[in-house]
Design a protein around this motif. Structure first.
Motif, short mmCIF file in Angstrom:
data_model
loop_
_atom_site.label_atom_id
_atom_site.label_comp_id
_atom_site.label_asym_id
_atom_site.label_seq_id
_atom_site.Cartn_x
_atom_site.Cartn_y
_atom_site.Cartn_z
N LEU A 293 8.83 15.05 6.21
CA LEU A 293 8.29 16.01 7.18
C LEU A 293 8.57 17.45 6.76
N ASN A 294 9.65 17.70 5.99
CA ASN A 294 9.93 19.04 5.46
C ASN A 294 10.56 18.88 4.09
N GLU B 127 10.73 10.70 6.97
CA GLU B 127 9.45 10.58 6.27
C GLU B 127 8.38 10.04 7.21
N GLU B 128 7.16 10.37 6.90
CA GLU B 128 6.00 9.93 7.67
C GLU B 128 5.12 9.07 6.77
N SER B 129 4.74 7.91 7.27
CA SER B 129 3.93 6.97 6.49
C SER B 129 2.45 7.20 6.74
N PHE B 130 1.68 7.00 5.68
CA PHE B 130 0.23 7.14 5.74
C PHE B 130 -0.40 5.90 5.12
N GLU B 131 -1.58 5.56 5.58
CA GLU B 131 -2.32 4.42 5.02
C GLU B 131 -3.77 4.81 4.80
N LEU B 132 -4.27 4.52 3.60
CA LEU B 132 -5.67 4.77 3.25
C LEU B 132 -6.33 3.47 2.88
N ARG B 133 -7.63 3.42 3.07
CA ARG B 133 -8.43 2.25 2.69
C ARG B 133 -9.55 2.69 1.78
N SER B 134 -9.78 1.92 0.76
CA SER B 134 -10.89 2.21 -0.15
C SER B 134 -12.18 1.62 0.40
N ARG C 36 7.56 9.99 -1.79
CA ARG C 36 8.77 9.18 -1.82
C ARG C 36 8.49 7.74 -2.18
N ARG C 37 7.42 7.19 -1.71
CA ARG C 37 7.06 5.82 -2.07
C ARG C 37 5.55 5.66 -1.94
N MET C 38 5.01 4.75 -2.75
CA MET C 38 3.56 4.51 -2.75
C MET C 38 3.31 3.07 -3.21
N GLU C 39 2.45 2.38 -2.49
CA GLU C 39 2.14 0.97 -2.83
C GLU C 39 0.66 0.73 -2.61
N ALA C 40 -0.02 0.26 -3.64
CA ALA C 40 -1.44 -0.12 -3.55
C ALA C 40 -1.53 -1.63 -3.41
N ILE C 41 -2.27 -2.09 -2.41
CA ILE C 41 -2.39 -3.52 -2.12
C ILE C 41 -3.84 -3.93 -2.34
N ALA C 42 -4.07 -4.75 -3.37
CA ALA C 42 -5.43 -5.19 -3.68
C ALA C 42 -5.88 -6.25 -2.68
N PRO C 43 -7.17 -6.37 -2.43
CA PRO C 43 -7.67 -7.36 -1.47
C PRO C 43 -7.67 -8.76 -2.04
N GLU C 44 -7.88 -9.73 -1.17
CA GLU C 44 -8.04 -11.12 -1.62
C GLU C 44 -9.39 -11.29 -2.28
#
Length: 795
Positions: free
Chosen positions: A232-233, A240-247, A168-176
């Motif tokens: 969720l289904n 919706e359920e939010s997830f966060e990943l880190r590189s 549904r939505r996706m946002e990548a946030i680059a570091p400083e």
């Protein structure tokens, strides 16, 4: 096709296998095999692999029974190509003992990117985790560059097909990215060929940013964040359920261009550059200004290309404006930077602007090159200024430089950790001594108890025993051998040295003389009351005499005070090799070569950030070259190192953006003398406490009261030092490098607010990626491009 090169010498062989062709932004495997005689091992020396980027190197070694036990070592080099062309890899050399062998050179043709070959490196190099539906990776290519050379920071999102339709939505946030100058990609990177891993198809999304290191060193880019949401289904109205990943963190190493073979006129340009010069007219008159435009174009960090040095013998040259034009069709940063100069002819006739030269470092070939412009003919007619002496300098009066280089100053005394630890240790001896002097009942030494018991005895034996007990008791109390106290005169002398009064010392000598007569008489007999007198004298000496630790503590206090006095010498400097470059900059400024002088002083400040003379001259040369922002930075940094410098303070008044700026105000008083006064007051307080008795005499200050007064005075002086140090440290202050407008939000399309002139001092409140929120005063703040800020913080 496969290219194989090898040479066998005394059973030592090197074989190289590599592809004949490859494409830009792809990788190729180069295999090297070394075969050595049985019972030996061999080492491999690779050639320079530039301009290829070494992604990784794998190595394995074994003893092969099928080859009669020979030593076999396999090397696999994974190379990436970033530019088209035909390149030759030199010979690989293997050695074992006195034997050596080398391969034949290998030729590889790099073709241009086409179709799916344009995929970013992160798609080809990233491993996809098949245990999760979304994989997030970060990469910088190449990971080792020269200062001013481009590296590409990439974030890759790999979505499994089952997740792509539900996302549904996706946002990548680059570091400083501190210490790096960044350029965003002109177009989004999408539409890549799906990758198939373990039978699953993954869609790739890539975020790219071009980055340029601004100084040599090791840069660690923090992990980036990816935030996405899934229902969720399968219902349209599902929550919706939010997830966060880190590189992973990304490391980029920046190298300074080599000093060997560096041209004399090199001012710091890095890239693949060209130089062109144009004049606004082919005819002019003496005294009428001409406009000369010098264009530096090519691949590199275009915004930071330094100004080319221009010197024309028949005209005065004044640096004017500059303009940057970037190509917006590629992530590979390229473009042009135009520098404008105002020429004022000093003589007439058919003249020529000689070819201009611009030295730069090409990171692709790792060599210094020189770009040259064409000569420009111009006809100068006589004018109203023809009678003016052509040897006299034109334009406004030139500011003077500091001719003496005093080197880098030592850090202020109040910033040294070892000084703080030494000062914190000062009260320990005084407190220990006061604790030791506290009145308390203590058990008398054995000799004193024996002397007390003899006060009730009489006769010859008691006379000798009383004398012996008296001398032993004083020996134990004063810490002096009994043999040295055997004479009345010696006893009186040692008693006075131990701090007893003259009356008590004389009584002790008189008692010892009485005991001597009684003990050594022909008929020994102790006078009535003599033992009582001896015991009373001992008690008086025990009460009045100093302890043995007193002298040691006083000596320690004097030594500590001497050490603090030595440590307060802040400006003890010695000339370094930078003095030669400093002198070269002074000479270049005197000849009117302002860009060269500015580069010399900038190099000295980079090597010695605590050199006020270099910063002052860097500001003056930047002012002469027309760079107001760097002039303010140089003068501000110099004034914060030397607050009493009147010449620098007067020159800051020349800049309207700084003259009335409260943030740029620097107190004319150095906090160092106040800090030294606080340290001396602290040490003197505790030295007095160490020399005082716990119970002060009438009219004297009690040690506890004096300690409190000294601590209060020291705290007040420390507070004054901190108040003066805060504007000097300038931890959050910066100078604007160019005219800019404050933005309401950190985005290019945001609403614009007040415009700030170049050279204005601002306070940095917050940093976010490539943006910084700054404040002009308590009521006005906004966002600006962080790359425009020149720091004032003391390093």
């Amino acid at each position: 096709m496969i290219g194989i090169g090898g040479l066998i010498l005394a059973q030592l062989a090197v074989t190289v296998t590599a592809p004949d062709t490859m494409r830009v932004n792809t990788t190729a495997e180069v295999h090297v095999r070394v075969v050595a005689p049985a019972g030996r091992t061999a080492s491999l020396t690779p050639p320079s692999l530039r301009p290829f980027i070494v992604v990784r190197v794998q190595q394995s070694a074994r003893t092969d029974p099928a080859m009669n036990g020979r030593f076999v070592a396999d090397y696999q080099y994974t190379l990436a190509a970033s530019r088209e062309g035909t390149y030759q890899i030199g010979a690989f050399v293997a050695r074992t003992g006195a034997l050596s062998a080398s391969s034949s050179p290998t030729r590889i043709v790099v073709l241009g990117a086409r179709g799916a070959d344009r995929a970013p490196a992160i798609i080809a190099k990233s491993a996809i985790d098949t245990s999760v539906p979304v994989t997030f990776r970060a990469l910088a290519t190449p990971d080792t560059v020269y200062v001013g050379q481009q590296a590409t920071y990439e974030l890759g999102v790999f979505l499994e097909e089952s997740v792509r339709d539900r996302l549904r939505r996706m946002e990548a946030i680059a570091p400083e990215m501190r210490g790096l100058m960044a350029y965003d990609a002109p177009l989004p990177s999408t539409g890549f060929t799906p990758r198939v891993v373990a039978g699953r198809r993954y869609e790739s999304h890539v975020y790219q940013r071009a980055i340029f290191p601004l100084a040599p060193g090791r840069y660690v880019l923090p992990p980036a964040r990816l935030v996405y949401a899934l229902p969720l289904n399968y219902s349209f109205f599902s929550r919706e359920e939010s997830f966060e990943l880190r590189s992973d963190s990304v490391i980029v190493v920046a190298l300074d261009p080599p000093t060997a073979a560096r041209p004399p006129g090199y001012v710091g340009a890095v890239g693949d550059l060209r130089l062109a010069a144009t004049l606004d007219t082919a005819a002019a008159r003496v005294g009428d200004p001409l406009s000369l435009t010098v264009r530096v174009s090519g691949v590199g960090n275009v915004k930071l290309f330094p100004r080319p040095p221009v010197s024309i013998p028949w005209a005065t040259v004044l640096a004017a404006g500059e303009r940057v034009t970037l190509a917006g069709d590629s992530l590979r940063i390229r473009g042009a930077k135009d520098f404008t100069y105002v020429l004022t002819p000093l003589r007439s006739g058919p003249l020529t602007i000689p070819p201009l030269h611009y030295s730069y470092f090409d990171p692709g070939t790792a060599r210094y090159e020189t770009a040259e412009s064409a000569a420009i003919p111009v006809i100068v007619a006589p004018g109203t200024l023809a009678a003016v002496d052509s040897t006299a300098p034109a334009g406004p009066e030139r500011l003077s430089l500091r001719a003496t280089y005093r080197g880098a100053w030592s850090p202020p005394i109040y910033t040294r950790r070892e000084i703080w630890w030494a000062l914190l240790a000062v009260p320990i001896p005084a407190l220990a001594l006061q604790l030791a002097r506290r009145p308390r009942r203590r058990r008398q030494p054995r000799a004193a108890r024996r002397l007390r018991a003899l006060t009730r005895a009489h006769g010859a034996d008691s006379a000798r025993e009383s004398r012996r007990a008296f001398v032993d008791a004083l020996s134990q109390r004063l810490g002096i051998p009994a043999e040295a106290l055997a004479e009345p005169a010696a006893l009186e002398r040692f008693a006075r040295r131990s701090g007893t009064s003259d009356e008590t010392a004389q009584r002790a000598a008189a008692v010892l003389a009485t005991l001597d007569r009684a003990a050594f008489a022909s008929v020994p007999e102790l006078e009535a009351g003599a033992a009582h007198d001896a015991y009373r004298v001992y008690l008086d000496i025990d009460r009045e005499a100093r302890s043995a630790a007193h002298n040691a503590s006083a000596s320690a206090g004097l030594i500590m005070a001497a050490l603090l006095a030595i440590a307060s010498l802040l400006h003890a400097t010695s000339l370094s090799p930078d003095a030669l470059r400093f002198a070269h900059g002074v000479d270049a400024y005197g000849r009117g070569r302002f860009p060269v002088a500015a580069a010399d002083f900038a190099a000295v400040t980079a090597a010695r950030p605590a050199a006020p003379d270099a910063w002052a001259n860097a500001g003056t040369t930047a002012w002469a070259a027309g760079d107001t922002a760097r002039a303010v930075q140089g003068w501000e940094r110099s004034l914060r190192l030397e607050p009493s410098a009147g010449d620098v303070r007067a020159r800051l008044e020349l800049v309207p953006a700084v003259a009335d700026d409260a943030l740029a105000a620097v107190p004319p008083v150095s906090p160092t003398p106040i800090a030294i006064l606080a340290a001396l007051l602290w040490c003197a307080t505790w030295m007095y406490v160490a020399a005082s008795r716990p119970r002060a005499a009438d009219g004297a200050i009690r040690p506890r009261t004096l300690a409190l007064m000294g601590c209060a005075g020291t705290a007040l002086l420390i507070g004054v030092t901190a108040a003066l140090e805060s504007p000097l440290a300038a931890a959050d202050l910066a100078v604007l490098g160019r005219h800019t407008s404050l933005l309401a939000t950190p985005a290019l399309g945001s609403e614009r607010g007040q415009t700030i002139s170049a050279g204005g001092v601002v306070r940095v409140l917050e940093r976010r990626d490539a943006w910084a929120r700054v404040a002009i005063d308590a009521e006005r703040d906004g966002w600006v491009d962080a790359s425009t800020l020149l720091p004032l913080a003391r390093q």
